[in-house]
Design a protein around this motif. Structure first.
Motif, PDB file in Angstrom:
ATOM      1  N   VAL A 262       0.827  -1.207   0.000  1.00 22.08           N
ATOM      2  CA  VAL A 262       0.000   0.000   0.000  1.00 22.08           C
ATOM      3  C   VAL A 262       0.862   1.258   0.000  1.00 22.08           C
ATOM      4  N   ASN A 263       2.004   1.203   0.732  1.00 22.29           N
ATOM      5  CA  ASN A 263       2.820   2.416   0.828  1.00 22.29           C
ATOM      6  C   ASN A 263       3.475   2.789  -0.488  1.00 22.29           C
ATOM      7  N   GLU A 264       3.418   1.910  -1.466  1.00 19.19           N
ATOM      8  CA  GLU A 264       3.971   2.234  -2.771  1.00 19.19           C
ATOM      9  C   GLU A 264       2.915   2.818  -3.714  1.00 19.19           C
ATOM     10  N   MET A 265       1.668   2.808  -3.307  1.00 19.41           N
ATOM     11  CA  MET A 265       0.589   3.385  -4.127  1.00 19.41           C
ATOM     12  C   MET A 265      -0.410   4.077  -3.201  1.00 19.41           C
ATOM     13  N   GLN A 266       0.145   4.931  -2.329  1.00 13.43           N
ATOM     14  CA  GLN A 266      -0.655   5.546  -1.284  1.00 13.43           C
ATOM     15  C   GLN A 266      -1.756   6.435  -1.867  1.00 13.43           C
ATOM     16  N   ALA A 267      -1.421   7.220  -2.881  1.00 18.91           N
ATOM     17  CA  ALA A 267      -2.432   8.109  -3.461  1.00 18.91           C
ATOM     18  C   ALA A 267      -3.563   7.314  -4.099  1.00 18.91           C
ATOM     19  N   LEU A 268      -3.221   6.254  -4.797  1.00 20.76           N
ATOM     20  CA  LEU A 268      -4.240   5.403  -5.404  1.00 20.76           C
ATOM     21  C   LEU A 268      -5.083   4.723  -4.326  1.00 20.76           C
ATOM     22  N   TYR A 269      -4.454   4.327  -3.263  1.00 24.81           N
ATOM     23  CA  TYR A 269      -5.169   3.709  -2.142  1.00 24.81           C
ATOM     24  C   TYR A 269      -6.188   4.672  -1.535  1.00 24.81           C
ATOM     25  N   GLN A 270      -5.791   5.940  -1.369  1.00 20.35           N
ATOM     26  CA  GLN A 270      -6.726   6.933  -0.841  1.00 20.35           C
ATOM     27  C   GLN A 270      -7.907   7.144  -1.780  1.00 20.35           C
ATOM     28  N   SER A 271      -7.639   7.146  -3.079  1.00 20.61           N
ATOM     29  CA  SER A 271      -8.743   7.279  -4.037  1.00 20.61           C
ATOM     30  C   SER A 271      -9.681   6.080  -3.962  1.00 20.61           C
ATOM     31  N   PHE A 272      -9.125   4.894  -3.847  1.00 20.63           N
ATOM     32  CA  PHE A 272      -9.962   3.701  -3.710  1.00 20.63           C
ATOM     33  C   PHE A 272     -10.808   3.762  -2.445  1.00 20.63           C
ATOM     34  N   CYS A 273     -10.205   4.204  -1.345  1.00 21.83           N
ATOM     35  CA  CYS A 273     -10.966   4.305  -0.092  1.00 21.83           C
ATOM     36  C   CYS A 273     -12.125   5.292  -0.222  1.00 21.83           C
ATOM     37  N   ALA A 274     -11.950   6.313  -1.055  1.00 23.91           N
ATOM     38  CA  ALA A 274     -13.025   7.283  -1.278  1.00 23.91           C
ATOM     39  C   ALA A 274     -14.036   6.807  -2.316  1.00 23.91           C
ATOM     40  N   GLY A 275     -13.863   5.593  -2.863  1.00 23.72           N
ATOM     41  CA  GLY A 275     -14.790   5.033  -3.839  1.00 23.72           C
ATOM     42  C   GLY A 275     -14.651   5.601  -5.231  1.00 23.72           C
ATOM     43  N   GLU A 276     -13.491   6.171  -5.575  1.00 21.06           N
ATOM     44  CA  GLU A 276     -13.296   6.795  -6.874  1.00 21.06           C
ATOM     45  C   GLU A 276     -12.704   5.805  -7.861  1.00 21.06           C
ATOM     46  N   ILE A 277     -13.199   5.864  -9.102  1.00 20.40           N
ATOM     47  CA  ILE A 277     -12.625   5.066 -10.172  1.00 20.40           C
ATOM     48  C   ILE A 277     -11.471   5.839 -10.803  1.00 20.40           C
ATOM     49  N   VAL A 278     -10.398   5.145 -11.133  1.00 22.58           N
ATOM     50  CA  VAL A 278      -9.198   5.769 -11.688  1.00 22.58           C
ATOM     51  C   VAL A 278      -8.994   5.228 -13.084  1.00 22.58           C
ATOM     52  N   SER A 279      -8.853   6.142 -14.058  1.00 24.44           N
ATOM     53  CA  SER A 279      -8.591   5.728 -15.433  1.00 24.44           C
ATOM     54  C   SER A 279      -7.363   6.458 -15.930  1.00 24.44           C
ATOM     55  N   ILE A 280      -6.438   5.698 -16.474  1.00 27.62           N
ATOM     56  CA  ILE A 280      -5.208   6.250 -17.016  1.00 27.62           C
ATOM     57  C   ILE A 280      -5.136   5.862 -18.486  1.00 27.62           C
TER      58      ILE A 280
END
Length: 935
Positions: A262-280
């Motif tokens: 988790v500490n290697e993708m902390q920002a992505l983890y926070q987005s997941f915790c907020a229920g946000e979908i991430v598209s790159i």
């Protein structure tokens, strides 16, 4: 439009007629051309209509149109009209930085070239122009609202351009119509590719009802989603205890190193915790893309969609849609993936979910290794290996190097290195020079690793360039283990090809280099602790040796054994000699390897031997190789080629002369750390003081023994003489008197003198049997001088000397008169002895004040300067050094000086300016109220 550029030539080019005079088409004609372009059935027909209209209007030799592919950065040929039988064979043309075509695509501004054949930036078009005999060329971008769809190239066989061609309204109208046609065609393709997610969602709902296990349901969801988006799909699950995501469904399932902390993708983890979908994808910016860089690197993808899987408000995992190449994710695909993630949450059985969470295994080797306590070198080395291997595997690097600061030498030491290439490997002992000031400041200020994409084009880290060249490094990441501070440790990730390091790779290297820095710091603390323990042990050994060992041979043996065990050296030898001697010898040699030898029987010349002289003239430790010694055949030490020799003189103080040298020898590849050299210096210093203590003690005990024996012998001789003298005196007294001889005054006086001598002998043998005592009395100065000169009179006559006493007053002296008389006689006698035959000796008496009297004796003799210096400055501080006053012919001077100091007086010996020798003593005068008895 910009003003066209014209290239001027120094000569008139050959003019060929291939363009008719430009004239505007009528509005009626233009109204027919533009609809033909817009309403063509296919894009190729639209392009052909446009090219034919331009050719009909302007008459160019070659008209070419290519569509721009921003993914491959190249132009694809879609339309060509050329005069003559030659065919245009290039289906695609790659764009390169600096090319004319790339400039037009990027800047979206037209360009005119007078002769494209001579243009160095034309790329492939220079060769095409040669084939089609083209010169003047117009390059037009086909663009609409800032988007470049492609290029149109109009080539002529005539040199130069037609003025105003770029402002021609007909050409601009045809170009804009073609851009609109391409845009409409792209919209139509996009509409045809739009997917309908309703059908796969309904099908998936029906299939999930028939599946009971969570793994089966996740597999079904992943398969259906993969059919819809036509790219690989994975499901990652969160391990709460290890705080890492592991692959539950997908291409990395069951494979090692499939977990993502988790500490290697902390920002992505926070987005997941907020229920946000991430598209790159292609359309997203770099700021948003950096959030998922670590995950994209882990999945080895170029585009990504990730949706969180929530259960009862808590994050359980996420689903990834993985694109092997950059792409634009449509809104339909995003909605579908988000709906699938919610569907998984609804279909998740509570009981199976709890059981699954309790059985998930996580790979936490890295975090466990970092937090492991370090107790020995083996432990820290193992922990460092764990971190480095994990980092190398995740970053996909060719090799990884860990350096630690060497504060004593100023550079860096190689702590650990991993890599597949061993042919060009560097030695662990090879030093890494200190960083240049610019590089050190750059590492101290940087909060992320410094990247070098192409080492050949960079000037960074010039101090280490030789190392990098030997390893074949082309690109690298250099990270400071203590960001914001002076580097104490450095992590270097290298690659043998040119490489652009992503932000995720930098963040990963920085994170793990900080953890490696913690390991290095713990290791340094451990080394300091071990060093302090060894120092303490060395001090303890010195104190124990000083207190317990009483023999010099045992001390040398203990020292060589202790040094050999502590430093792990195969040869330790002690070369000793006596102060003032001409030769030395190996007193003790400890050998643990037969390849090294020391000739213990050889007499080593102190004047000619290189090792002894170099060590004695060196302040501290001397390091050299066996080959550095002169090849004179006088060497007493031997070993294999390249043997390293460490030598140090046993010196206790700057004013003390060394009388021993300790010598160590080891193989050529042996590296001596600062801690080891410090320990050796401490032990040698301790050994020097211990040896000095024992030698002084031995010398003093021997001297005391000799003096005790001499005193005992003289005491018994005096006692024997005293007994014989008394017996003779008794017999004289018992003889009958004959006539008037009994009243003879001379005989009576002789008897009194004999009785006095007997009493003096008894006093010496009884009261001063083993130590001197002071018997204080007074006597006239004249009497003292008379008795002293009378004693020395035979010597004066023998040397035919002229002597005179200069005394103007008869003062009274106070003190131990007998000892003063002996001192005065000794000085007069020595003055006579060193005076030339027939010369003179003068005795001068002069009161200094009311308490002191000075008696000076002058003669024409000479005294060694060393004797005068030692009488003035005292004996040498180094008690083991030879002393001139200790020689038998000069010892009386030291006795006289020390005795006069003990009696409260003073004795000095000096050379006068006229060359005479002055013997001067200062004696106390008797006080007027003294009650002392006169002799």
């Amino acid at each position: 439009m910009v003003k066209p550029t014209v290239r001027k030539l120094n000569h008139k080019p050959e003019r060929r007629a291939d363009r008719r005079v430009s004239s505007e088409l009528s509005k009626q004609d233009l109204s027919q051309v533009l609809p033909a372009i817009w309403e063509a059935e296919t894009l190729d027909k639209s392009i052909q209509e446009a090219l034919e209209a331009i050719r009909a209007e302007f008459g160019y030799t070659l008209l070419w149109m290519g569509l721009y592919d921003r993914f491959t950065h190249q132009l694809t040929t879609r339309g060509v009209i050329a005069n003559g039988p030659r065919r245009f064979s290039h289906t695609s043309l790659a764009l390169h930085p600096g090319d004319l075509l790339e400039q037009v695509v990027v800047q979206q501004q037209p360009m005119v070239v007078a002769d494209i054949r001579d243009e160095s930036r034309a790329g492939a078009w220079a060769r095409i122009a040669q084939a089609f005999e083209l010169q003047g060329t117009v390059i037009l971008p086909i663009q609409r609202r800032g988007i470049c769809f492609g290029l149109m190239l109009l080539g002529s066989r005539r040199w130069g351009i037609e003025p105003g061609i770029l402002e021609n309204s007909t050409l601009l109208a045809i170009n804009n119509a073609l851009a609109e046609a391409i845009h409409q065609n792209a919209l139509e393709d996009q509409r045809q590719q739009t997917k309908q997610p309703a059908k796969p969602l309904l099908s998936l709902l029906n299939s999930l009802n028939s599946l009971s296990g969570l793994d089966d349901r996740l597999k079904a969801v992943a398969d259906e989603t993969q059919l819809f988006v036509e790219t690989p799909v994975s499901v990652y699950w969160l391990e709460p205890r290890g705080r890492s995501f592991w692959c539950r469904v997908g291409k990395l399932q069951g494979k090692p190193n499939s977990a993502v902390p988790v500490n290697e993708m902390q920002a992505l983890y926070q987005s997941f915790c907020a229920g946000e979908i991430v598209s790159i994808g292609e359309a997203e910016g770099s700021l948003k893309a950096s959030m998922a860089n670590r995950l994209m690197q882990h999945l080895a993808v170029q585009s990504l969609m990730a949706a969180p899987i929530m259960y009862q408000g808590e994050l359980q995992g996420f689903m990834t849609i993985e694109g092997a190449s950059p792409r634009i994710w449509s809104s339909t695909e995003k909605d579908y993936v988000q709906g699938i993630a919610h569907l998984i949450s609804l279909a998740m059985p509570v009981s199976e979910m709890d059981a699954a969470l309790s059985k998930v295994k996580s790979d936490h080797l890295l975090s466990a290794g970092v937090t492991r306590s370090i107790h020995s070198d083996r432990d820290w080395q193992h922990v460092l290996e764990l971190c480095v291997e994990q980092l190398a595997a995740r970053i996909g690097s060719d090799q990884l190097i860990v350096l630690s600061l060497n504060p004593d030498r100023g550079g860096f030491d190689l702590c650990y290195r991993t890599g597949s290439s061993n042919s060009s490997s560097i030695e662990r002992s090879e030093p890494w020079l200190p960083l240049e000031t610019v590089d050190e400041q750059m590492l101290r200020r940087a909060h992320s690793p410094v990247s070098v994409e192409n080492l050949a084009n960079e000037l960074k880290f010039g101090s280490w360039r030789s190392h990098f060249q030997a390893m074949g490094v082309k690109s690298m990441l250099v990270s400071n283990t203590s960001a914001g501070q002076t580097p104490e440790g450095i992590v270097i990730v290298t690659d043998k090809i040119e490489r652009r390091w992503s932000q995720a790779e930098r963040e990963l290297v920085q994170t793990l280099s900080s953890q490696i820095g913690l390991i290095l710091h713990q290791w340094q603390l451990q080394r300091q602790t071990d060093q302090q323990a060894q120092l303490h042990e060395a001090f303890q050994w010195g104190m124990r040796s000083l207190q317990r060992l009483t023999k010099l041979e045992v001390l040398d043996q203990s020292a060589t054994r202790h040094i050999a065990q502590l430093l792990h050296v195969p040869l330790v030898a002690i070369i000793t000699w006596d102060n003032g001697a001409a030769f030395a010898q190996a007193s003790h040699v400890l050998l643990q390897n037969n390849r090294f030898k020391v000739d213990a029987n050889r007499q080593i010349s102190l004047e000619a031997d290189a090792v002894i002289n170099w060590a004695a003239s060196t302040e501290g430790l001397l390091t050299l190789r066996l080959e550095d010694l002169p090849a004179d055949g006088q060497q007493w030490i031997s070993g294999p080629a390249g043997t390293q020799i460490l030598a140090m003189a046993l010196r206790t103080a700057p004013e003390h002369e060394p009388n021993a040298v300790i010598v160590l020898a080891d193989n050529a590849n042996r590296q001596w750390s600062d801690e080891q050299t410090t320990l050796l210096a401490i032990m040698v210093n301790q050994l020097a003081w211990c040896r000095r203590h024992l030698k002084l003690t031995t010398a003093m005990l021997s001297h005391q023994q000799q003096l005790t024996q001499l005193n005992w012998y003289k005491q018994h001789q005096i006692e024997d003489l005293n007994a014989g003298f008394k017996e003779c005196l008794k017999q004289i007294n018992l003889q009958p008197t004959v006539g008037a001889k009994a009243d003879n005054p001379r005989q009576q006086l002789l008897g009194q003198k004999m009785n006095t001598l007997s009493e003096r002998l008894s006093l010496v043998t009884y009261h001063e049997r083993w130590a001197l005592k002071t018997f204080c009395r007074s006597t006239p100065l004249v009497s003292l001088l008379k008795r002293a000169t009378a004693r020395a009179n035979p010597l004066i006559q023998e040397r035919q000397l002229w002597s005179k006493v200069h005394c103007e007053s008869n003062l009274t002296l106070s003190g131990d008169i007998t000892k003063i008389e002996f001192v005065l006689y000794e000085l007069i006698a020595k003055s006579c002895a060193r005076s030339p035959v027939g010369d003179r000796v003068d005795i001068w008496c002069r009161p200094i004040d009311e308490q002191w009297l000075e008696i000076s004796i002058t003669d024409e003799g000479s005294v060694l300067p060393a004797v005068l210096q030692e009488l003035t400055q005292g004996r040498p501080i180094d008690l083991l050094s030879p002393s001139s006053l200790q020689q038998p012919e000069n010892s009386h001077l030291w006795v006289c000086q020390s005795l006069m100091q003990q009696l409260g007086g003073e004795f000095t010996l000096s050379q006068m300016e006229d060359g005479r020798t002055l013997s001067r003593i200062v004696l106390p005068l008797a006080q007027t109220d003294s009650s002392l008895l006169k002799v």
